[in-house]
Enzyme design. Structure first.
Site, PDB file in Angstrom:
ATOM      1  N   THR A  15      42.046 -56.771 -15.367  1.00  0.00           N
ATOM      2  CA  THR A  15      40.840 -56.416 -14.731  1.00  0.00           C
ATOM      3  C   THR A  15      39.812 -56.032 -15.811  1.00  0.00           C
ATOM      4  O   THR A  15      38.746 -56.651 -15.768  1.00  0.00           O
ATOM      5  CB  THR A  15      41.233 -55.079 -13.964  1.00  0.00           C
ATOM      6  OG1 THR A  15      42.381 -55.528 -12.845  1.00  0.00           O
ATOM      7  CG2 THR A  15      40.142 -54.958 -12.963  1.00  0.00           C
ATOM      8  N   VAL A  16      40.091 -55.214 -16.518  1.00  0.00           N
ATOM      9  CA  VAL A  16      38.974 -54.496 -17.536  1.00  0.00           C
ATOM     10  C   VAL A  16      38.809 -55.504 -18.655  1.00  0.00           C
ATOM     11  O   VAL A  16      37.494 -55.741 -19.342  1.00  0.00           O
ATOM     12  CB  VAL A  16      39.514 -53.218 -18.032  1.00  0.00           C
ATOM     13  CG1 VAL A  16      38.245 -52.344 -18.782  1.00  0.00           C
ATOM     14  CG2 VAL A  16      39.786 -52.300 -17.058  1.00  0.00           C
ATOM     15  N   GLU A 131      35.752 -44.016 -23.826  1.00  0.00           N
ATOM     16  CA  GLU A 131      34.726 -43.507 -22.943  1.00  0.00           C
ATOM     17  C   GLU A 131      35.319 -43.881 -21.533  1.00  0.00           C
ATOM     18  O   GLU A 131      35.327 -43.126 -20.601  1.00  0.00           O
ATOM     19  CB  GLU A 131      33.363 -43.955 -22.928  1.00  0.00           C
ATOM     20  CG  GLU A 131      32.184 -43.638 -22.045  1.00  0.00           C
ATOM     21  CD  GLU A 131      32.171 -42.291 -22.068  1.00  0.00           C
ATOM     22  OE1 GLU A 131      31.391 -41.783 -23.069  1.00  0.00           O
ATOM     23  OE2 GLU A 131      32.535 -41.443 -21.140  1.00  0.00           O
ATOM     24  N   GLY A 136      36.136 -44.009 -15.436  1.00  0.00           N
ATOM     25  CA  GLY A 136      35.737 -45.366 -15.526  1.00  0.00           C
ATOM     26  C   GLY A 136      33.994 -45.419 -16.289  1.00  0.00           C
ATOM     27  O   GLY A 136      33.992 -45.361 -17.329  1.00  0.00           O
ATOM     28  N   GLY A 189      42.424 -52.686  -1.412  1.00  0.00           N
ATOM     29  CA  GLY A 189      42.648 -52.850  -2.726  1.00  0.00           C
ATOM     30  C   GLY A 189      42.119 -51.358  -3.669  1.00  0.00           C
ATOM     31  O   GLY A 189      41.957 -51.573  -4.837  1.00  0.00           O
ATOM     32  N   GLU A 192      47.081 -48.889  -5.638  1.00  0.00           N
ATOM     33  CA  GLU A 192      47.957 -50.005  -6.179  1.00  0.00           C
ATOM     34  C   GLU A 192      49.209 -50.112  -5.458  1.00  0.00           C
ATOM     35  O   GLU A 192      49.518 -49.398  -4.428  1.00  0.00           O
ATOM     36  CB  GLU A 192      48.100 -49.693  -7.669  1.00  0.00           C
ATOM     37  CG  GLU A 192      46.938 -49.631  -8.559  1.00  0.00           C
ATOM     38  CD  GLU A 192      47.270 -49.380  -9.982  1.00  0.00           C
ATOM     39  OE1 GLU A 192      48.467 -49.235 -10.468  1.00  0.00           O
ATOM     40  OE2 GLU A 192      46.508 -48.788 -10.761  1.00  0.00           O
ATOM     41  N   ASP A 203      47.690 -39.495 -12.555  1.00  0.00           N
ATOM     42  CA  ASP A 203      46.587 -40.030 -13.160  1.00  0.00           C
ATOM     43  C   ASP A 203      45.146 -39.198 -13.379  1.00  0.00           C
ATOM     44  O   ASP A 203      44.377 -39.046 -14.634  1.00  0.00           O
ATOM     45  CB  ASP A 203      45.661 -41.485 -12.069  1.00  0.00           C
ATOM     46  CG  ASP A 203      44.456 -42.140 -12.706  1.00  0.00           C
ATOM     47  OD1 ASP A 203      44.833 -42.901 -13.520  1.00  0.00           O
ATOM     48  OD2 ASP A 203      43.405 -41.642 -12.124  1.00  0.00           O
ATOM     49  N   LYS A 207      43.394 -37.662 -17.368  1.00  0.00           N
ATOM     50  CA  LYS A 207      41.864 -37.619 -17.366  1.00  0.00           C
ATOM     51  C   LYS A 207      41.697 -35.776 -17.684  1.00  0.00           C
ATOM     52  O   LYS A 207      40.875 -35.523 -18.717  1.00  0.00           O
ATOM     53  CB  LYS A 207      41.084 -38.029 -16.480  1.00  0.00           C
ATOM     54  CG  LYS A 207      41.277 -39.413 -16.303  1.00  0.00           C
ATOM     55  CD  LYS A 207      40.794 -39.773 -15.003  1.00  0.00           C
ATOM     56  CE  LYS A 207      41.428 -41.251 -14.540  1.00  0.00           C
ATOM     57  NZ  LYS A 207      41.043 -41.865 -13.266  1.00  0.00           N
TER      58      LYS A 207
HETATM   59  N1  LIG Z   1      41.562 -50.985 -13.698  1.00  0.00           N
HETATM   60  C1  LIG Z   1      40.689 -50.185 -13.769  1.00  0.00           C
HETATM   61  O1  LIG Z   1      39.625 -50.040 -12.897  1.00  0.00           O
HETATM   62  C2  LIG Z   1      40.564 -49.001 -15.100  1.00  0.00           C
HETATM   63  C3  LIG Z   1      39.744 -48.044 -14.931  1.00  0.00           C
HETATM   64  C4  LIG Z   1      39.823 -47.207 -16.207  1.00  0.00           C
HETATM   65  C5  LIG Z   1      40.684 -47.605 -17.219  1.00  0.00           C
HETATM   66  N2  LIG Z   1      41.494 -48.494 -17.034  1.00  0.00           N
HETATM   67  C6  LIG Z   1      42.510 -48.861 -18.143  1.00  0.00           C
HETATM   68  O2  LIG Z   1      42.282 -50.000 -18.948  1.00  0.00           O
HETATM   69  C7  LIG Z   1      43.442 -50.459 -19.102  1.00  0.00           C
HETATM   70  C8  LIG Z   1      43.622 -51.923 -18.529  1.00  0.00           C
HETATM   71  O3  LIG Z   1      43.659 -51.894 -17.235  1.00  0.00           O
HETATM   72  P1  LIG Z   1      43.858 -53.329 -16.227  1.00  0.00           P
HETATM   73  O4  LIG Z   1      43.735 -52.842 -15.025  1.00  0.00           O
HETATM   74  O5  LIG Z   1      42.784 -54.174 -16.802  1.00  0.00           O
HETATM   75  O6  LIG Z   1      45.095 -53.900 -16.513  1.00  0.00           O
HETATM   76  P2  LIG Z   1      45.657 -55.280 -16.147  1.00  0.00           P
HETATM   77  O7  LIG Z   1      44.768 -55.636 -15.196  1.00  0.00           O
HETATM   78  O8  LIG Z   1      47.089 -55.040 -15.566  1.00  0.00           O
HETATM   79  O9  LIG Z   1      45.575 -56.094 -17.557  1.00  0.00           O
HETATM   80  C9  LIG Z   1      46.510 -56.000 -18.628  1.00  0.00           C
HETATM   81  C10 LIG Z   1      46.232 -57.075 -19.545  1.00  0.00           C
HETATM   82  O10 LIG Z   1      46.914 -56.579 -20.647  1.00  0.00           O
HETATM   83  C11 LIG Z   1      47.835 -57.789 -21.160  1.00  0.00           C
HETATM   84  N3  LIG Z   1      49.062 -57.299 -21.717  1.00  0.00           N
HETATM   85  C12 LIG Z   1      49.788 -56.439 -21.093  1.00  0.00           C
HETATM   86  N4  LIG Z   1      51.000 -56.066 -22.095  1.00  0.00           N
HETATM   87  C13 LIG Z   1      50.575 -56.748 -23.040  1.00  0.00           C
HETATM   88  C14 LIG Z   1      51.265 -57.209 -24.485  1.00  0.00           C
HETATM   89  N5  LIG Z   1      52.334 -56.413 -24.734  1.00  0.00           N
HETATM   90  N6  LIG Z   1      50.872 -58.068 -25.098  1.00  0.00           N
HETATM   91  C15 LIG Z   1      49.594 -58.788 -24.789  1.00  0.00           C
HETATM   92  N7  LIG Z   1      49.026 -58.676 -23.876  1.00  0.00           N
HETATM   93  C16 LIG Z   1      49.252 -57.767 -23.036  1.00  0.00           C
HETATM   94  C17 LIG Z   1      48.051 -58.304 -19.730  1.00  0.00           C
HETATM   95  O11 LIG Z   1      48.413 -59.802 -20.196  1.00  0.00           O
HETATM   96  P3  LIG Z   1      49.208 -60.912 -19.113  1.00  0.00           P
HETATM   97  O12 LIG Z   1      48.550 -61.067 -17.822  1.00  0.00           O
HETATM   98  O13 LIG Z   1      49.284 -62.094 -19.913  1.00  0.00           O
HETATM   99  O14 LIG Z   1      50.698 -60.235 -18.813  1.00  0.00           O
HETATM  100  C18 LIG Z   1      46.949 -58.405 -19.079  1.00  0.00           C
HETATM  101  O15 LIG Z   1      46.128 -59.426 -19.476  1.00  0.00           O
HETATM  102  C19 LIG Z   1      44.557 -49.772 -18.911  1.00  0.00           C
HETATM  103  O16 LIG Z   1      44.828 -48.838 -20.080  1.00  0.00           O
HETATM  104  C20 LIG Z   1      44.006 -48.709 -17.899  1.00  0.00           C
HETATM  105  O17 LIG Z   1      44.623 -47.440 -17.492  1.00  0.00           O
HETATM  106  C21 LIG Z   1      41.409 -49.442 -16.003  1.00  0.00           C
END
Ligand SMILES: NC(=O)c1ccc[n+]([C@@H]2O[C@H](COP(=O)([O-])OP(=O)(O)OC[C@H]3O[C@@H](n4cnc5c(N)ncnc54)[C@H](OP(=O)(O)O)[C@@H]3O)[C@@H](O)[C@H]2O)c1
Length: 431
Positions: A15-16, A131, A136, A189, A192, A203, A207
């Site tokens: 996502t991010v 940040e 977010g 959505g 989770e 969570d 923070k």
């Molecule tokens: N989502 C939000 O709104 C949000 C808001 C604030 C902060 N965050 C933080 O941002 C970070 C990412 O969140 P997200 O929601 O984007 O997660 P996500 O959608 O689950 O994406 C994770 C990504 O990381 C890759 N990945 C995971 N483990 C890996 C590894 N060992 N080696 C290589 N690639 C790996 C995955 O690849 P594959 O798909 O190939 O497995 C996927 O592309 C987290 O720390 C989360 O706490 C998220």
């Protein structure tokens, strides 16, 4: 202006990561003017390379081999967006050891280990920015470290979890019970598949650890932050809160008290007049009190692809500016104090208690007696309604020591003429 290219690598294209990729593309034309440099993504690390290659249309950027990034001296910025503790921690450490600057959104890791990582960044003269790890899109980390640095902050409290704020908003506005509001959040959505970390307050606790450390210049980790979620809140509680001119919000609290730092997450009755009471749906907000600024509030989107990427890319731009001007590592660890974190039982709060008792003469006197025995001063005790042989009593306490209040509640719940303690919720009140 000099035509400089700064190479970056993105770890994770979920996502991010995808949002960050998109925002960097959308800023391509502007970067030179904003930064005096252009940021180019040289590598994207994922597990599933085919999926990432299809998403970007640039298979040559995608790799599943970390060594290709850490050993590439031309890559100056690593943007960690994989999440989880490992291998994120190892990759960030190795990147810093190799002299690369790091931007991350990883609240789990920063909440448990930001001290060691910031120390390493400082030692290496590198930037480590996060940040997006708190609230977010909302700028709060750099504002606390920079724009509000002239303050002694006394309180940083916030609605820092969008899922629970959405659920509580639906419960308040549409009279929903918790389970129905959670089901709606999942359908839309906002929650989770496994919502435990959100609804149990974990969570938000991560923070709070980060916010408290920065606000009070003293290291607070996730282990120091007690979390209580919203699963026990009922539509009834919300109705009573409304009658008292309040709403119920899940609050992340970092408070500077006489004995030390109070850091916890709990549902709380907030007066409708407080700015946080107007923060609804999945919005987040952080409310800050300081000796010079007085009160300030930051409001916005706490999650989501593009809002979170906005904060990530903002950090990447800050690092790029520092690289261009040769001043990386300017704003490193700000924890120069060692303050105690106050144990929960020592924290003073007002409380709302709802209890079902036998509808008999002397029961109110019994409750008053138990409170008095435990040094709990009561502001209001109201009989709300009768049902069969039972009556519902609502009690509002003065500011009391949590340890004393919990013992009083335990004692009340064991009394033969008490059917059930329904709810115990904190009531917000500034010192
Ligand atoms: N989502 C939000 O709104 C949000 C808001 C604030 C902060 N965050 C933080 O941002 C970070 C990412 O969140 P997200 O929601 O984007 O997660 P996500 O959608 O689950 O994406 C994770 C990504 O990381 C890759 N990945 C995971 N483990 C890996 C590894 N060992 N080696 C290589 N690639 C790996 C995955 O690849 P594959 O798909 O190939 O497995 C996927 O592309 C987290 O720390 C989360 O706490 C998220």
């Amino acid at each position: 202006m000099e035509n400089r290219t700064i190479y970056a690598a993105i770890l994770g294209l979920g996502t991010v990561g995808t949002g960050t990729w998109k925002v960097l593309q959308a800023q391509k034309e502007e970067m030179q003017h904003k930064l005096g440099a252009v940021i180019e993504v040289k590598k994207i690390l994922v597990r599933n390379t085919a999926k990432a290659a299809a998403k970007t249309g640039l298979p040559e950027l995608v790799t599943d081999d970390w060594e290709e990034i850490v050993k590439d001296d031309s890559i100056e910025i690593v943007i960690e967006l994989m999440g989880g503790l490992e291998p994120a921690r190892t990759y960030i450490r190795e990147a810093l050891e190799a002299g690369k600057h790091v931007v991350t959104a990883n609240k789990d890791l920063i909440a448990s280990d930001h001290g060691h990582l910031l120390d390493l960044a400082k030692q290496k003269g590198c930037d480590l920015m996060f940040e997006a790890a708190v609230a977010g899109a909302i700028p709060v980390i750099l504002p606390l470290k920079q724009s509000l640095a002239a303050n002694h902050l006394t309180e940083v409290m916030g609605i820092i979890n969008g899922t629970t704020n959405f659920i509580l908003t639906k419960m308040a506005q549409e009279n929903m019970e918790f389970a129905d509001a959670l089901a709606l959040a999942t359908k839309l959505g906002y929650a989770e598949a496994d919502p435990t970390a959100d609804i149990e307050g974990l969570d938000a606790a991560r923070k709070v650890a980060i916010l408290a450390s920065i606000a009070f210049n003293s290291r607070v980790t996730i282990e120091d932050v007690k979390n209580e979620g919203i699963t026990k809140i009922t539509a009834n509680d919300i109705r009573y809160a409304k009658e008292m001119g309040c709403c119920i919000k899940l609050i992340g609290m970092a408070h500077m008290a006489e004995k030390g730092i109070e850091a916890y997450v709990a549902p709380m009755l907030i007066p409708e007049s407080h700015p946080l009471a107007a923060v609804n749906d999945s919005y987040n907000a952080v409310f800050v009190r300081g000796d010079a600024v007085d009160n300030a509030m930051f409001l916005g989107r706490g999650a989501g692809e593009l809002p979170t990427a906005s904060a990530v890319v903002g950090d990447v731009f800050e690092v790029a500016r520092n690289i261009v001007h040769g001043c990386c590592g300017r704003v490193s660890c700000t924890c120069y104090k060692q303050l105690p974190v106050v144990a929960m039982e020592e924290i003073n709060s007002r409380y709302f208690l709802r209890v079902q008792v036998e509808d008999k003469i002397g029961v109110l006197a019994m409750l008053a007696d138990v409170f008095a025995q435990h040094q709990v001063s009561v502001e209001q005790m109201i009989q709300k309604r009768r049902s069969g042989d039972f009556a519902e009593i609502v009690v509002i306490t003065a500011r009391v020591r949590e340890g004393d209040f919990r013992k009083a509640v335990e004692c009340i719940s064991e009394k033969p003429n008490v059917q059930k303690v329904d709810s115990v919720i904190r009531v917000y009140g500034a010192d």
